[in-house]
Enzyme design. Structure first.
Site, PDB file in Angstrom:
ATOM      1  N   LYS A  76      84.935  36.701  66.592  1.00  0.00           N
ATOM      2  CA  LYS A  76      83.745  37.245  65.940  1.00  0.00           C
ATOM      3  C   LYS A  76      83.441  36.369  64.727  1.00  0.00           C
ATOM      4  O   LYS A  76      84.358  36.004  63.980  1.00  0.00           O
ATOM      5  CB  LYS A  76      84.015  38.691  65.514  1.00  0.00           C
ATOM      6  CG  LYS A  76      82.806  39.411  64.915  1.00  0.00           C
ATOM      7  CD  LYS A  76      83.153  40.860  64.548  1.00  0.00           C
ATOM      8  CE  LYS A  76      81.937  41.625  64.044  1.00  0.00           C
ATOM      9  NZ  LYS A  76      82.270  43.021  63.681  1.00  0.00           N
ATOM     10  N   SER A 151      79.021  46.284  65.646  1.00  0.00           N
ATOM     11  CA  SER A 151      78.568  44.952  65.304  1.00  0.00           C
ATOM     12  C   SER A 151      79.254  43.834  66.097  1.00  0.00           C
ATOM     13  O   SER A 151      78.715  42.728  66.198  1.00  0.00           O
ATOM     14  CB  SER A 151      78.792  44.691  63.809  1.00  0.00           C
ATOM     15  OG  SER A 151      80.160  44.746  63.499  1.00  0.00           O
ATOM     16  N   SER A 175      82.676  49.387  65.148  1.00  0.00           N
ATOM     17  CA  SER A 175      82.163  48.079  65.586  1.00  0.00           C
ATOM     18  C   SER A 175      83.012  47.352  66.621  1.00  0.00           C
ATOM     19  O   SER A 175      82.570  46.355  67.180  1.00  0.00           O
ATOM     20  CB  SER A 175      81.971  47.168  64.375  1.00  0.00           C
ATOM     21  OG  SER A 175      80.805  47.530  63.681  1.00  0.00           O
TER      22      SER A 175
END
Lengths: 481, 478
Positions: A76, A151, A175
């Site tokens: 990420k 996210s 997330s």
């Protein structure tokens, strides 16, 4: 090759079926061919990846390979990576290259994993759909018109679309778990303090926690083994021995006490999702678990508490992006005030600005007691509720999300409706408890996740539950591609 | 009109840790800009603070020295504001739960009395960097070497009544921190900085007047001048029927005046809240005991000991004990000289005068304590006179060697042989018959003349005491 799990890839590498360089090249080819439709990656580091793969192959020939050595993954783009752009999904950091590695990426590199690149996310991890990313939304491999969640949406897409066998994620209010649920993969948010936050760009410091996103619970266990552990560079990381998370995976679930919070099955929950969860719970009963209804009476208060605390912390965490030392700086500032306002005005997107304003307001003199202090009191009560419930049961189960993935743009005009989608996930962050989402069915062709919340540092039990479920079901083997 | 002055001081003490309060970067003064700032000090994305245990240790030692409550659970907070030399956009400090709670220091006033001043609190925080406006035309440079340097902010109650008390308080704080070696106390380098809150009110008025805060005054002398300037300014305004505006002011040493700080913000809202990146600091009894066990003798205790052990006056004892190295120097002189009174006279007199004149610290004295002690011994054993001692002292200061070597080299040995002095006296009497007659007819003042003549004849080497005795005897003799 690209449909293999980490465990399968590990044995393939071990047996010499393929090399890390071949494996890495296969994923790079796939990213190059397919990612234009998913937008899972912000940055692909092909050259670096192949160099790491080569080193991993050498390590294997030298007999020094660990279980993850040579296996590719995606990070990420919230984890700092030395020498490689770390954007956090923001124009503000579009030009930022960290001179240091996050502890998570460092640990995984030490384990020999090969980084394919950095995945898309909501700007500064603020969002549940990747729609707030400066780099545009990622698309759900099960239906490209739909969001992948967020996210950590880019990471979920990468795993679900087989652009990477595994990815790192972070979870401040769901997330990891929510995009895992939307994309039909396995994701675990460990106990707060289990995984170091060093080098992980802060959103809500008291809530943020990194974790693995994989096809299976076994893979998550393998990856968490490398990610977890005390880090002297993170004062909130906990100095507690890390067990081998793969050791307890095969323990039978006979006698497991499952709690179903009645508040997680009320109005607002898509009935088809409720049905998926119920049938998953039946599956556990058939494996010898006992089920009882419990109550988490302050579930409704979790969202208001979270949307004070997280923005409050975010509003000051993001103060450092001021155009002075790194990141976006406006053209020809006339004075300091102009430098600040234009650099920040141009560098941040709407959702980030919204949360900075909410947080700044909540911490202001005269409002602090009514908002921030009150939210902290709620947080304590929510934590107490969970602690009381976990006296009676071993784990709490329920849906990860109230509805399946929505259509891109559908909720763009109503941010609060997006906030409400976090209802089942954010409590675990407020309480600091570990939570996992595993695939347990489909609604209208979109994956549904079962959430399992456990006691502090009970990641082994969660992964054991996930693995046992995946031994007797095949939801996790369904592929979008 | 009569006015009562109320002063409270905030003293920022830079703690002498090797590394910064939340990072591993060095804290050494004077390095090239931005060479002592790591990713944490620069406020890079994803970095986290880790609390330096040495800063905690030093803060607790200070708390124990002022007899304060030590916060068993102290909490760091974020103080939010934007400034280019504040990299994170917030300063990590302590708001509601400081490491050091209520304590006190005793200050020595000019009239010989002791005043107890209460210290509200002392908390740990990080320093900001420095904005450099001069070197860059049309731009501002930022040096983050100082960012993250540990500070202990010591806040007094508003209990000081004039500038002299404020200075006495500051000197006592300075004395304590240098005794504890928790700070180098170097005010010129900013290791100890002072903000003074000044207000005035009519005597007996229960309400405090509107205060002004004078920022960052960096010497004892300037603190005194700045406060006095500010008091007069307040009196003038109020006696003209005006009102004091609560504000922050800067002291301009060159013009000897305070000025309103130009500040666009009307009131800052710092939005304090607990720092989520750091855990509360929990201190147990054992930790405090451990530090208590290593505490040195502090200035007040040392002063009291000097009075009882050496028979010094309160004043002398206080002056010597205020400075740790001076006190040690004095005790080293006494160890050699075995005479506390003479030792304190020489240390506080000739030595301190020359050190001050040359702007030197005690530790930089060109004269060792042992040499000064030996010099005093030579006075006591009559080898040299007090006047010769001054010459020897000057020689020692100029690096001419040990006292005995200088005495030998300059032939300064005092003549103490009675018959030799008698001969000199006889010569003086024989050479000055007129003066002798005048003296004997009652002009006593001439005695000094004879002493002078005798000393001159002996080239200054005759023991002045013996010259006196023998002269008296011989002049009266007939």
């Amino acid at each position: 090759m690209i449909n293999k799990t980490l465990a399968e890839l590990a044995s393939g590498l071990d047996s010499g079926e393929f090399s890390s360089v071949e494996l890495t090249q296969a994923y790079l080819d796939r990213i190059q061919a397919e990612d234009s439709k998913y937008n899972a990656f912000i940055t692909v580091t092909a050259t670096e990846a192949l160099a790491q793969a080569k080193a991993a192959d050498a390590r294997r020939s030298a007999g020094k390979a660990g279980p993850l050595t040579g296996i590719p993954l995606a990070h990420k783009d919230i984890f700092c990576t030395a020498g490689v752009k770390t954007s956090c999904g923001s124009k503000m950091l579009d030009n930022f290259i960290a001179p240091y590695d996050a502890t998570v990426t460092h640990n995984l590199a030490e384990a020999g994993m090969v980084s394919l690149g950095k995945t898309n996310l909501d700007e500064f991890a603020m969002g549940s759909s990747t729609e707030s990313s400066y780099y545009g939304p990622s698309h759900n491999p099960w239906d490209l018109t739909r969001v992948p969640g967020g996210s950590s949406g880019g990471s979920a897409v990468a795993v679900a679309a087989r652009l990477a066998p595994a990815a790192t994620g972070t979870d401040t209010g769901g997330s990891i778990r929510q995009p895992a649920s939307f994309c039909g993969i396995t994701g675990i948010k460990p106990t707060y303090g289990r995984v170091s936050r060093w080098g992980m760009i802060a959103y809500g410091s008291s809530l943020d926690q990194g974790g693995p996103m994989t096809q299976t619970a076994l893979d998550a266990a393998m990856m968490l083994n490398a990610m977890a552990g005390f880090d002297a560079k993170d004062s909130t990381s906990v100095n507690k021995e890390v067990p081998d998370y793969t050791l307890r995976l095969n323990e039978p679930l006979k006698g497991l006490r499952i709690g179903l919070p009645k508040e997680y099955f009320g109005a607002g929950l898509n009935p088809d999702i409720a049905a998926c969860i119920q049938s998953a719970v039946k599956q556990f009963e058939s494996m010898g678990a006992t089920v009882k209804e419990i109550s988490l009476p302050r579930t409704d208060l979790a969202i208001p508490a979270y949307y004070i605390i997280a923005p409050a912390e975010a509003s000051t965490n993001l103060s450092r992006y001021d155009g002075v030392r790194y990141g976006h700086r406006c053209d020809s500032p006339v004075d300091l005030f102009d430098l600040y306002t234009r650099s920040r005005g141009e560098g941040f997107g709407d959702e980030v600005k919204r949360r900075i304003m909410i947080g700044t307001y909540a911490l202001s003199a005269g409002y602090y007691d009514a908002y921030y202090r009150k939210a902290q009191q709620l947080r304590r009560l929510i934590k107490n509720d969970f602690e009381a419930a976990l006296q009676e049961v071993d784990v709490i189960m329920g849906p990860t999300t109230p509805a399946p993935a929505w259509v891109v743009g559908e909720k763009a005009k109503d941010p609060v409706s997006v906030y409400l989608e976090d209802i089942y996930t954010i409590s675990a962050n407020l309480a600091g408890l570990p939570g996992m989402s595993i695939p347990c069915g489909f609604v209208d062709g979109m994956p549904v996740g079962l959430q399992v919340i456990g006691n502090y540092f009970d990641e082994s039990l969660l992964l054991n539950i996930g693995h046992q479920f995946q031994q007797s079901t095949d939801w996790h083997t369904k592929s979008a591609v | 009109m009569e006015w009562e002055v109320v002063i409270g001081l905030e003293v920022h003490v830079q703690l002498a840790t090797k590394t910064k309060i939340f990072s591993g970067a060095a804290t050494k003064f004077g390095a090239a800009p931005n060479t002592q700032a790591c990713a944490i000090d620069l406020g890079m994305p994803g970095v986290l603070p880790v609390f330096n245990g040495d800063a905690l240790h030093k803060a607790v030692a200070f708390g124990l020295a002022i007899d304060a409550e030590i916060g068993k659970r102290s909490v760091f907070d974020r103080k939010n504001y934007f400034y280019p030399d504040l990299p994170k956009g917030y300063q990590i400090t302590q708001m509601d739960h400081p490491i050091v709670g209520m304590g006190h220091v005793d200050i020595n006033l000019d009239d010989g009395t002791v005043k107890r001043v209460n210290v509200t609190r002392a908390h740990l925080e990080e320093d900001a960097g420095k904005s450099l406006h001069e070197e860059f035309e049309g731009m501002t440079g930022v040096d983050l070497n100082r960012a993250g340097t540990p500070l202990l902010e010591v806040v007094s109650e508003p209990e000081l009544s004039n500038a002299k008390e404020a200075v006495a308080y500051l000197k006592k704080i300075h004395s304590i921190i240098t005794y504890l070696e928790i700070s180098d106390g170097n005010m010129a380098e900013g290791s100890m900085r002072c903000d003074a809150n000044v207000s005035i009110r009519r005597p007996g008025d229960p309400v405090l007047g509107t205060r002004c805060e004078i920022k960052n005054v960096n010497s004892f002398r300037f603190v005194e001048k700045a406060i006095n300037y500010e008091i007069l300014r307040h009196i003038e305004i109020l006696e003209d029927g005006g009102k004091i505006v609560q504000e922050t002011r800067l002291y301009d040493a060159e013009k000897d005046e305070t000025r309103s700080m130009r500040s666009k913000e009307v009131a800052n809202d710092y939005r304090y809240f607990p720092e989520p990146d750091l855990l509360p600091v929990i201190i147990d009894h054992d930790f405090i005991e451990q530090i208590a066990a290593t505490m040195p003798e502090l200035p007040d205790a040392k002063s009291a000991r000097f009075i009882t052990q050496y028979g010094l006056s309160d004043y002398d004892a206080n002056v010597l004990a205020a400075n740790k190295t001076l006190a040690q120097y004095f005790e080293d002189v006494v160890a050699t000289s075995q005479d506390a009174k003479l030792s304190s006279n020489w240390v506080m007199g000739d030595l301190s005068a020359l050190l001050n004149k040359n702007n030197l610290e005690t530790a930089q004295s060109p004269i060792s304590a042992q040499d000064l002690g030996t010099l005093i011994l030579r006075i006591k054993d009559n080898t040299i006179s007090g006047r010769m001692a001054k010459t020897v002292f000057e020689g020692m200061w100029d690096g001419e060697g040990a006292p005995d070597d200088i005495i030998a080299a300059k032939g300064l040995k005092q003549v103490t042989d009675n018959s030799a002095i008698e001969k000199i006296v006889d010569d003086v009497i024989a050479a000055n018959p007129e003066q002798v007659a005048e003296y004997r007819s009652g002009k006593d003042k001439l005695f000094g003349f004879f002493v002078g003549q005798a000393m001159k004849l002996s080239r200054g080497q005759a023991s002045p005491g013996q010259v006196n005795d023998i002269l008296k005897q011989k002049l009266q003799g007939e």
